[in-house]
Design an enzyme around this catalytic site. Structure first.
Site, PDB file in Angstrom:
ATOM      1  N   HIS A   1       0.846  -1.187   0.000  1.00  0.00           N
ATOM      2  CA  HIS A   1       0.000   0.000   0.000  1.00  0.00           C
ATOM      3  C   HIS A   1       0.881   1.235   0.000  1.00  0.00           C
ATOM      4  O   HIS A   1       1.932   1.233   0.632  1.00  0.00           O
ATOM      5  CB  HIS A   1      -0.915   0.009   1.239  1.00  0.00           C
TER       6      HIS A   1
ATOM      7  N   ASP B   1      -7.975  -5.399   0.193  1.00  0.00           N
ATOM      8  CA  ASP B   1      -8.471  -6.175  -0.940  1.00  0.00           C
ATOM      9  C   ASP B   1      -8.107  -7.651  -0.847  1.00  0.00           C
ATOM     10  O   ASP B   1      -8.758  -8.499  -1.445  1.00  0.00           O
ATOM     11  CB  ASP B   1      -7.941  -5.588  -2.255  1.00  0.00           C
TER      12      ASP B   1
HETATM   13  N1  CMC Z   1       3.993  -7.723  -4.857  1.00  0.00           N
HETATM   14  C1  CMC Z   1       5.333  -7.734  -5.020  1.00  0.00           C
HETATM   15  N2  CMC Z   1       6.109  -6.649  -4.880  1.00  0.00           N
HETATM   16  C2  CMC Z   1       5.510  -5.483  -4.579  1.00  0.00           C
HETATM   17  C3  CMC Z   1       4.111  -5.391  -4.396  1.00  0.00           C
HETATM   18  C4  CMC Z   1       3.353  -6.574  -4.546  1.00  0.00           C
HETATM   19  N3  CMC Z   1       2.015  -6.534  -4.389  1.00  0.00           N
HETATM   20  N4  CMC Z   1       3.770  -4.115  -4.099  1.00  0.00           N
HETATM   21  C5  CMC Z   1       4.921  -3.410  -4.102  1.00  0.00           C
HETATM   22  N5  CMC Z   1       5.973  -4.239  -4.378  1.00  0.00           N
HETATM   23  C6  CMC Z   1       7.406  -3.869  -4.417  1.00  0.00           C
HETATM   24  C7  CMC Z   1       7.736  -3.110  -5.703  1.00  0.00           C
HETATM   25  O1  CMC Z   1       8.157  -3.996  -6.728  1.00  0.00           O
HETATM   26  C8  CMC Z   1       8.856  -2.216  -5.201  1.00  0.00           C
HETATM   27  O2  CMC Z   1      10.019  -2.992  -5.086  1.00  0.00           O
HETATM   28  P1  CMC Z   1      11.488  -2.357  -5.413  1.00  0.00           P
HETATM   29  O3  CMC Z   1      11.684  -1.310  -4.369  1.00  0.00           O
HETATM   30  O4  CMC Z   1      12.449  -3.493  -5.329  1.00  0.00           O
HETATM   31  O5  CMC Z   1      11.387  -1.764  -6.796  1.00  0.00           O
HETATM   32  C9  CMC Z   1       8.429  -1.840  -3.794  1.00  0.00           C
HETATM   33  O6  CMC Z   1       7.632  -2.939  -3.346  1.00  0.00           O
HETATM   34  C10 CMC Z   1       7.622  -0.533  -3.706  1.00  0.00           C
HETATM   35  O7  CMC Z   1       6.522  -0.637  -4.613  1.00  0.00           O
HETATM   36  P2  CMC Z   1       5.861   0.629  -5.354  1.00  0.00           P
HETATM   37  O8  CMC Z   1       5.148   0.142  -6.584  1.00  0.00           O
HETATM   38  O9  CMC Z   1       6.899   1.686  -5.554  1.00  0.00           O
HETATM   39  O10 CMC Z   1       4.834   1.137  -4.263  1.00  0.00           O
HETATM   40  P3  CMC Z   1       3.587   2.111  -4.487  1.00  0.00           P
HETATM   41  O11 CMC Z   1       3.355   2.771  -3.207  1.00  0.00           O
HETATM   42  O12 CMC Z   1       3.811   2.989  -5.686  1.00  0.00           O
HETATM   43  O13 CMC Z   1       2.392   1.105  -4.877  1.00  0.00           O
HETATM   44  C11 CMC Z   1       0.570  -0.378  -4.670  1.00  0.00           C
HETATM   45  C12 CMC Z   1       1.399   0.698  -3.989  1.00  0.00           C
HETATM   46  C13 CMC Z   1      -0.678  -0.682  -3.833  1.00  0.00           C
HETATM   47  C14 CMC Z   1       0.082   0.133  -6.059  1.00  0.00           C
HETATM   48  C15 CMC Z   1       1.427  -1.662  -4.855  1.00  0.00           C
HETATM   49  O14 CMC Z   1       1.840  -2.143  -3.581  1.00  0.00           O
HETATM   50  C16 CMC Z   1       0.691  -2.751  -5.616  1.00  0.00           C
HETATM   51  O15 CMC Z   1       0.709  -2.758  -6.847  1.00  0.00           O
HETATM   52  N6  CMC Z   1       0.017  -3.723  -4.897  1.00  0.00           N
HETATM   53  C17 CMC Z   1      -0.805  -4.725  -5.532  1.00  0.00           C
HETATM   54  C18 CMC Z   1      -2.153  -4.138  -5.925  1.00  0.00           C
HETATM   55  C19 CMC Z   1      -3.067  -3.925  -4.718  1.00  0.00           C
HETATM   56  O16 CMC Z   1      -3.200  -4.789  -3.871  1.00  0.00           O
HETATM   57  N7  CMC Z   1      -3.740  -2.758  -4.687  1.00  0.00           N
HETATM   58  C20 CMC Z   1      -4.716  -2.442  -3.657  1.00  0.00           C
HETATM   59  C21 CMC Z   1      -4.283  -1.354  -2.733  1.00  0.00           C
HETATM   60  S1  CMC Z   1      -5.377  -1.242  -1.298  1.00  0.00           S
HETATM   61  C22 CMC Z   1      -6.893  -0.675  -1.910  1.00  0.00           C
HETATM   62  C23 CMC Z   1      -6.877   0.765  -2.146  1.00  0.00           C
HETATM   63  O17 CMC Z   1      -6.921   1.511  -1.158  1.00  0.00           O
HETATM   64  O18 CMC Z   1      -6.822   1.147  -3.313  1.00  0.00           O
END
Ligand code: CMC
Length: 426
Positions: free
Chosen positions: A315, A372
């Protein structure tokens, strides 16, 4: 003297001062609204990881502690001790309702849950098989044609009426979108049923109001199903300045109709990085198929050369357990006990959670299961069709979007949302 921060440009040694404004809870902000005027430069913040776009007194999140409050009250308390309608009232009125206020609010919502007959015909324009989220977004925008006068409202009672109308109609639109997607006739809301129950009824009933055989062999909607859905709505009711709420505020800033702003919010929510994750969680669990395959998919999630992500994990704000997920985990246990549910998907989900919470990759990146992850599993256990998971998020979040829309309108001096860019073209 005002608190301030000074930035020095090491090319010229010029210094610029910006005021620090304190929050009642959480991080202070640096007011950089004069940054361009002072320095001739823009600030750059990909994904707005360090940007506060507004002031607000609706919802507070402490992502490090894993804390979420609506109007100052902790989510755990709201989810366990109050109904979703009481939470809607709280968000809209900044106080919990007394018994009489709650009764009035409930009655009014029941009365407003019907859709105009002409709107019903709109659904026929869409192909059967259409994803309910697309239909929901379109039909919500179309509501603006029936309530065009909401465009120019500015007094409190008009705001409240406009909000109650959209909250009341959203479950009906969502249920119609689903029924249309499977080619089934529409079931109109039943005034004798409460908010969550009515939604289940409109999804499941046969024409004439008969309930088809329920998932437990009876013809009724179980109390525990209503309670579970009501809790899920509460947990989704608001979440500060997330992507869809920011979209709603952006549309509000242009002066467009509130219901098209909500429609834009629905579209923004649909993506799998946001609300669409609940549907993706289940698709992913089905793809994993069995506990034996979990290790393989965890390895893929960790592989930097593989785009695969564990849906329902991570998140932007929570760097600790998502407090909404904690409540849902408790609910899942309750459902397991009361309904004797122990599905294959639940077992795979539990295994993923166990591995991820002890794995260095997830620990070091502070990736915890989010709302989720559990909502998908619970909704599957309740035999809610997968395509309705994100519409259920919409039904819960509508109150948050409209409350934020109203706050935007009432805040003096809010400007049109209009960021700039770092131009790298010819
Ligand atoms: N599985 C594997 N690796 C992950 C995941 C995941 N679900 N989420 C983040 N990472 C890794 C990502 O690869 C990165 O690694 P590195 O630093 O080595 O490059 C690191 O963690 C940081 O990730 P980010 O994409 O920069 O983080 P963000 O804050 O931009 O993204 C997120 C947040 C929710 C979009 C992301 O965690 C994600 O895609 N999760 C899966 C989708 C999901 O469950 N979404 C629902 C969110 S809760 C409902 C809502 O409120 O919307």
């Amino acid at each position: 003297m005002k608190n301030s921060i000074t930035i020095t440009d090491n090319r010229t040694n010029n210094s610029y001062e910006f005021e620090i404004k304190d929050a009642t809870r959480g991080p202070s902000v640096v007011d950089i609204s004069s940054f361009y005027a002072q320095t001739g430069m823009f600030t750059y913040d990909n994904g707005f990881t360090s940007t506060a776009s507004c002031t607000s007194d609706i919802t507070f999140i402490d992502g490090n502690k894993g804390e979420l409050r609506y109007r100052g009250i902790e989510i755990e308390e709201l989810a366990t001790e109050h109904s979703f309608l009481a939470v809607c009232y709280l968000l809209l009125n900044s106080k919990l309702p007394n018994e009489e206020e709650l009764l009035d609010f409930d009655l009014e919502l029941r009365h407003r849950s019907l859709l105009h007959e002409n709107l019903r015909h709109l659904f026929q324009a869409f192909p059967s098989g259409a994803h309910p989220m697309a239909t929901l977004s379109a039909a919500t925008a179309a509501l603006a044609t029936f309530y065009y006068d909401h465009l120019n409202i500015s007094d409190e009672s008009d705001y409240q009426e406009m909000a109650r109308r959209i909250i009341a109609k959203m479950p009906t639109i969502a249920a119609f979108a689903y029924r249309h997607s499977i080619g089934a006739p529409f079931i109109h809301p039943d005034i004798d049923r409460g908010f969550a129950e009515n939604f289940l009824y409109m999804l499941r009933a046969y024409p004439g109001g008969k309930m088809h055989r329920g998932i437990y062999g009876e013809y009724t909607i179980k109390e525990i199903e209503i309670k579970a859905l009501d809790t899920i709505f509460t947990l989704h009711a608001d979440h500060e300045q997330n992507a869809s709420t920011t979209t709603v505020r952006g549309v509000a800033s242009t002066g467009a109709h509130p219901y098209v702003a909500i429609s834009a919010g629905i579209s923004a929510l649909w993506g799998r990085a946001h609300g669409g994750a609940n549907e993706s969680v289940i698709q992913q669990l089905e793809m994993i198929g069995s506990i034996e395959n979990v290790d393989k998919f965890i390895a893929r999630a960790k592989d930097p050369d593989d785009d695969f992500r564990l849906m329902g994990f991570g998140h932007r704000v929570y760097k600790n357990f998502d407090p909404r997920a904690k409540v849902l985990k408790g609910l899942q246990e309750q459902l397991k006990d009361e309904l004797k549910l122990d599905s294959n998907l639940m077992q795979i989900a539990n295994k993923i959670e166990e591995i991820a919470l002890n794995d260095e990759y997830f620990i070091s990146r502070k990736l915890y299961p989010n709302i989720d992850f559990y909502s998908g599993v619970i909704l599957t256990a309740l035999k809610i069709p997968t395509s309705m998971f994100t519409p259920i998020f919409v039904i819960g979040r509508t109150v948050g979007w409209i409350t934020q829309w109203i706050e935007f309108k009432k805040t003096k001096g809010m400007k049109i949302t209009r960021p700039r860019q770092l131009y790298i073209g010819k």
